[in-house]
Design a protein around this motif. Structure first.
Motif, PDB file in Angstrom:
ATOM      1  N   PHE A 284      56.663  38.895  48.929  1.00  0.00           N
ATOM      2  CA  PHE A 284      55.276  38.766  48.492  1.00  0.00           C
ATOM      3  C   PHE A 284      54.959  39.852  47.470  1.00  0.00           C
ATOM      4  O   PHE A 284      55.050  41.051  47.776  1.00  0.00           O
ATOM      5  N   VAL A 285      54.621  39.413  46.267  1.00  0.00           N
ATOM      6  CA  VAL A 285      54.239  40.331  45.195  1.00  0.00           C
ATOM      7  C   VAL A 285      52.716  40.404  45.225  1.00  0.00           C
ATOM      8  O   VAL A 285      52.024  39.495  44.764  1.00  0.00           O
ATOM      9  N   ASN A 286      52.215  41.485  45.784  1.00  0.00           N
ATOM     10  CA  ASN A 286      50.791  41.624  46.078  1.00  0.00           C
ATOM     11  C   ASN A 286      50.129  42.659  45.187  1.00  0.00           C
ATOM     12  O   ASN A 286      50.800  43.517  44.599  1.00  0.00           O
ATOM     13  N   PRO A 287      48.803  42.631  45.130  1.00  0.00           N
ATOM     14  CA  PRO A 287      48.092  43.751  44.510  1.00  0.00           C
ATOM     15  C   PRO A 287      48.268  45.007  45.357  1.00  0.00           C
ATOM     16  O   PRO A 287      48.525  44.925  46.562  1.00  0.00           O
ATOM     17  N   SER A 288      48.127  46.169  44.741  1.00  0.00           N
ATOM     18  CA  SER A 288      48.078  47.400  45.531  1.00  0.00           C
ATOM     19  C   SER A 288      46.825  47.340  46.403  1.00  0.00           C
ATOM     20  O   SER A 288      45.843  46.659  46.075  1.00  0.00           O
ATOM     21  N   PHE A 289      46.836  48.030  47.519  1.00  0.00           N
ATOM     22  CA  PHE A 289      45.764  47.878  48.501  1.00  0.00           C
ATOM     23  C   PHE A 289      44.396  48.306  47.968  1.00  0.00           C
ATOM     24  O   PHE A 289      43.370  47.762  48.363  1.00  0.00           O
ATOM     25  N   ASP A 290      44.364  49.274  47.068  1.00  0.00           N
ATOM     26  CA  ASP A 290      43.085  49.753  46.543  1.00  0.00           C
ATOM     27  C   ASP A 290      42.622  48.972  45.315  1.00  0.00           C
ATOM     28  O   ASP A 290      41.540  49.230  44.781  1.00  0.00           O
ATOM     29  N   CYS A 291      43.425  48.014  44.873  1.00  0.00           N
ATOM     30  CA  CYS A 291      43.098  47.249  43.667  1.00  0.00           C
ATOM     31  C   CYS A 291      41.900  46.324  43.920  1.00  0.00           C
ATOM     32  O   CYS A 291      41.826  45.652  44.958  1.00  0.00           O
ATOM     33  N   VAL A 292      40.963  46.303  42.985  1.00  0.00           N
ATOM     34  CA  VAL A 292      39.841  45.371  43.048  1.00  0.00           C
ATOM     35  C   VAL A 292      40.244  44.098  42.326  1.00  0.00           C
ATOM     36  O   VAL A 292      40.602  44.121  41.144  1.00  0.00           O
ATOM     37  N   ILE A 293      40.209  42.978  43.036  1.00  0.00           N
ATOM     38  CA  ILE A 293      40.630  41.699  42.476  1.00  0.00           C
ATOM     39  C   ILE A 293      39.405  40.903  42.041  1.00  0.00           C
ATOM     40  O   ILE A 293      38.486  40.668  42.828  1.00  0.00           O
ATOM     41  N   GLU A 294      39.420  40.491  40.786  1.00  0.00           N
ATOM     42  CA  GLU A 294      38.357  39.669  40.212  1.00  0.00           C
ATOM     43  C   GLU A 294      38.931  38.953  39.003  1.00  0.00           C
ATOM     44  O   GLU A 294      40.002  39.322  38.500  1.00  0.00           O
ATOM     45  N   PRO A 295      38.258  37.923  38.516  1.00  0.00           N
ATOM     46  CA  PRO A 295      38.770  37.228  37.328  1.00  0.00           C
ATOM     47  C   PRO A 295      38.921  38.182  36.151  1.00  0.00           C
ATOM     48  O   PRO A 295      38.077  39.060  35.932  1.00  0.00           O
ATOM     49  N   ALA A 296      40.035  38.023  35.427  1.00  0.00           N
ATOM     50  CA  ALA A 296      40.262  38.855  34.243  1.00  0.00           C
ATOM     51  C   ALA A 296      39.096  38.683  33.274  1.00  0.00           C
ATOM     52  O   ALA A 296      38.645  37.562  33.020  1.00  0.00           O
ATOM     53  N   LYS A 297      38.602  39.776  32.739  1.00  0.00           N
ATOM     54  CA  LYS A 297      37.419  39.736  31.889  1.00  0.00           C
ATOM     55  C   LYS A 297      37.583  38.829  30.676  1.00  0.00           C
ATOM     56  O   LYS A 297      36.624  38.191  30.225  1.00  0.00           O
ATOM     57  N   VAL A 298      38.788  38.727  30.137  1.00  0.00           N
ATOM     58  CA  VAL A 298      39.018  37.890  28.971  1.00  0.00           C
ATOM     59  C   VAL A 298      38.854  36.402  29.290  1.00  0.00           C
ATOM     60  O   VAL A 298      38.688  35.578  28.383  1.00  0.00           O
ATOM     61  N   LEU A 299      38.873  36.063  30.573  1.00  0.00           N
ATOM     62  CA  LEU A 299      38.753  34.668  30.992  1.00  0.00           C
ATOM     63  C   LEU A 299      37.342  34.305  31.441  1.00  0.00           C
ATOM     64  O   LEU A 299      37.105  33.187  31.916  1.00  0.00           O
ATOM     65  N   VAL A 300      36.425  35.238  31.313  1.00  0.00           N
ATOM     66  CA  VAL A 300      35.040  35.003  31.755  1.00  0.00           C
ATOM     67  C   VAL A 300      34.105  35.089  30.553  1.00  0.00           C
ATOM     68  O   VAL A 300      34.165  36.054  29.782  1.00  0.00           O
ATOM     69  N   ASN A 301      33.258  34.096  30.399  1.00  0.00           N
ATOM     70  CA  ASN A 301      32.254  34.093  29.331  1.00  0.00           C
ATOM     71  C   ASN A 301      31.091  33.193  29.749  1.00  0.00           C
ATOM     72  O   ASN A 301      31.068  32.685  30.881  1.00  0.00           O
ATOM     73  N   GLU A 302      30.159  32.972  28.840  1.00  0.00           N
ATOM     74  CA  GLU A 302      28.978  32.172  29.182  1.00  0.00           C
ATOM     75  C   GLU A 302      29.347  30.737  29.539  1.00  0.00           C
ATOM     76  O   GLU A 302      28.764  30.147  30.454  1.00  0.00           O
ATOM     77  N   SER A 303      30.289  30.181  28.832  1.00  0.00           N
ATOM     78  CA  SER A 303      30.676  28.795  29.120  1.00  0.00           C
ATOM     79  C   SER A 303      31.636  28.686  30.298  1.00  0.00           C
ATOM     80  O   SER A 303      31.802  27.612  30.870  1.00  0.00           O
ATOM     81  N   GLU A 304      32.263  29.790  30.645  1.00  0.00           N
ATOM     82  CA  GLU A 304      33.205  29.806  31.768  1.00  0.00           C
ATOM     83  C   GLU A 304      32.920  31.029  32.626  1.00  0.00           C
ATOM     84  O   GLU A 304      33.615  32.045  32.571  1.00  0.00           O
ATOM     85  N   PRO A 305      31.848  30.973  33.456  1.00  0.00           N
ATOM     86  CA  PRO A 305      31.486  32.135  34.275  1.00  0.00           C
ATOM     87  C   PRO A 305      32.512  32.397  35.370  1.00  0.00           C
ATOM     88  O   PRO A 305      33.365  31.553  35.657  1.00  0.00           O
ATOM     89  N   SER A 306      32.405  33.557  35.990  1.00  0.00           N
ATOM     90  CA  SER A 306      33.306  33.915  37.076  1.00  0.00           C
ATOM     91  C   SER A 306      33.074  33.001  38.275  1.00  0.00           C
ATOM     92  O   SER A 306      31.939  32.756  38.678  1.00  0.00           O
ATOM     93  N   HIS A 307      34.169  32.485  38.837  1.00  0.00           N
ATOM     94  CA  HIS A 307      34.088  31.615  40.010  1.00  0.00           C
ATOM     95  C   HIS A 307      34.377  32.366  41.317  1.00  0.00           C
ATOM     96  O   HIS A 307      34.367  31.757  42.382  1.00  0.00           O
ATOM     97  N   TYR A 308      34.636  33.678  41.223  1.00  0.00           N
ATOM     98  CA  TYR A 308      35.035  34.435  42.410  1.00  0.00           C
ATOM     99  C   TYR A 308      34.334  35.786  42.409  1.00  0.00           C
ATOM    100  O   TYR A 308      34.127  36.397  41.365  1.00  0.00           O
TER     101      TYR A 308
END
Length: 338
Positions: A284-308
């Motif tokens: 399992f290739v996981n995030p480090s435990f302290d990593c904050v997981i959210e949609p990459a900023k380059v993939l979020v905009n007005e027409s495609e808001p964050s889904h998570y």
């Protein structure tokens, strides 16, 4: 010598799976039982050749969107390293049961079980070995010391998995339009989970692993020539074929979040067989435990808001019971030992 051999043989003959009928504790409810064991292997399951002159980024993205899974061949991991890892794990699972007894996490950095069960109390038809892998140099001493060569062989295997996983993550990142090295400092080959699925008297009643999704960025599975993995595609379970020198790669929950839903983490499970033994090594290739997981900023905009919603990975594993108590406990073991 003869007496010792007979003792081992009798113990193996009396192992939990050498039965004529499936014990009641292993029988799943009607809705959870596999219904299509005889469905042919899916001939459209993506197989991606990593040795092609042009990096197969488009193929990886397409497979991750349509299936959430793909197999990679010509991946650069030496065949001997793969075979040695599988063989040493088979040695571990074939040891007499008194030799393969695991320890609770606070006493030793690995867990072996042949009676793990689901939330409904039904036992899975498998034996399982789990241990942490990061940081590798600190984890090795906490792994099983039998068979004697286990630690060296699995460490060599994990070094190759680390290189391959970063290569695949880099291609996924490039395909999504993320900056180079996006995953380098936040991903870890964190957990190894090895499975032994023995023959079952009636595979229609039980499962090796219940349907689930992985809490990882990606998971790499080596299964050799054995089959049994099924994935849920368009509402139907399909069988994944075996390619002896391939790795199965699947998209985990955290990658789905990072991609803002462009890539899919889907349900998968393992069915059993009346005659075939399946062994697999999942990393399992996981995030480090302290990593904050959210949609990459380059993939979020007005027409495609964050889904998570943004969440720290250790909070995710705790609230979703995704190896939660286990991984936190083993992280504490490493801190105490180091």
């Amino acid at each position: 010598m003869c007496d010792h051999y007979m003792e081992i043989k009798e113990e193996k003959d009396s192992r939990w799976f050498n039965v004529e009928y499936v014990p009641q504790d292993y029988i799943f409810s009607q809705e959870d039982r596999p219904q299509n064991l005889d469905v042919p292997v899916c001939d459209s399951f993506p197989v991606i050749d990593l040795a092609k002159p042009i990096r197969p980024i488009e193929a990886i993205l397409k497979a991750s969107q349509e299936f959430g899974f793909f197999q990679v061949i010509n991946h650069g991991v030496p065949e001997k390293t793969m075979i040695d890892a599988m063989n040493v794990l088979k040695e571990f699972f074939n040891m007499p049961s008194k030799e393969a007894i695991g320890y609770v996490p606070h006493a030793k950095g690995w867990i072996y079980t042949n009676n793990d069960h689901t939330k409904d109390g039904v036992y899975l038809w498998r034996e399982n070995l789990k241990h942490l892998c990061h940081p590798l140099e600190e984890c090795i001493q906490l792994w099983p010391d039998k068979p004697a060569r286990y630690q060296d062989i699995i460490a060599a295997y994990l070094l190759e998995i680390q290189k391959l996983s970063l290569r695949i993550l880099e291609m996924i990142g490039e395909g999504l339009g993320l900056e180079p090295g996006y995953f380098n400092d936040i991903s870890e080959v964190q957990l190894l989970s090895s499975n032994f699925y023995p023959p079952c008297p009636d595979p229609s009643l039980t499962l090796g692993i219940l349907a689930h999704q992985d809490p990882s960025f990606i998971t790499l599975v080596y299964q050799g020539d054995s089959t049994g993995l099924q994935i849920l595609k368009d509402g139907r379970w399909i069988n994944v074929g075996a390619i002896s020198d391939a790795f199965i790669v699947n998209i985990g929950n955290q990658m789905e979040v990072i991609s803002n839903g462009k890539l899919r983490s889907i349900d998968h499970r393992v069915v059993t067989s009346t005659h075939e033994t399946r062994s697999s090594i999942a990393t399992f290739v996981n995030p480090s435990f302290d990593c904050v997981i959210e949609p990459a900023k380059v993939l979020v905009n007005e027409s495609e808001p964050s889904h998570y919603k943004a969440i720290q990975y250790k909070e995710y594993v705790h609230h979703n019971n995704a190896f939660g108590d286990y991984t936190v406990a083993l992280q504490n073991v490493i801190k105490l030992e180091s």
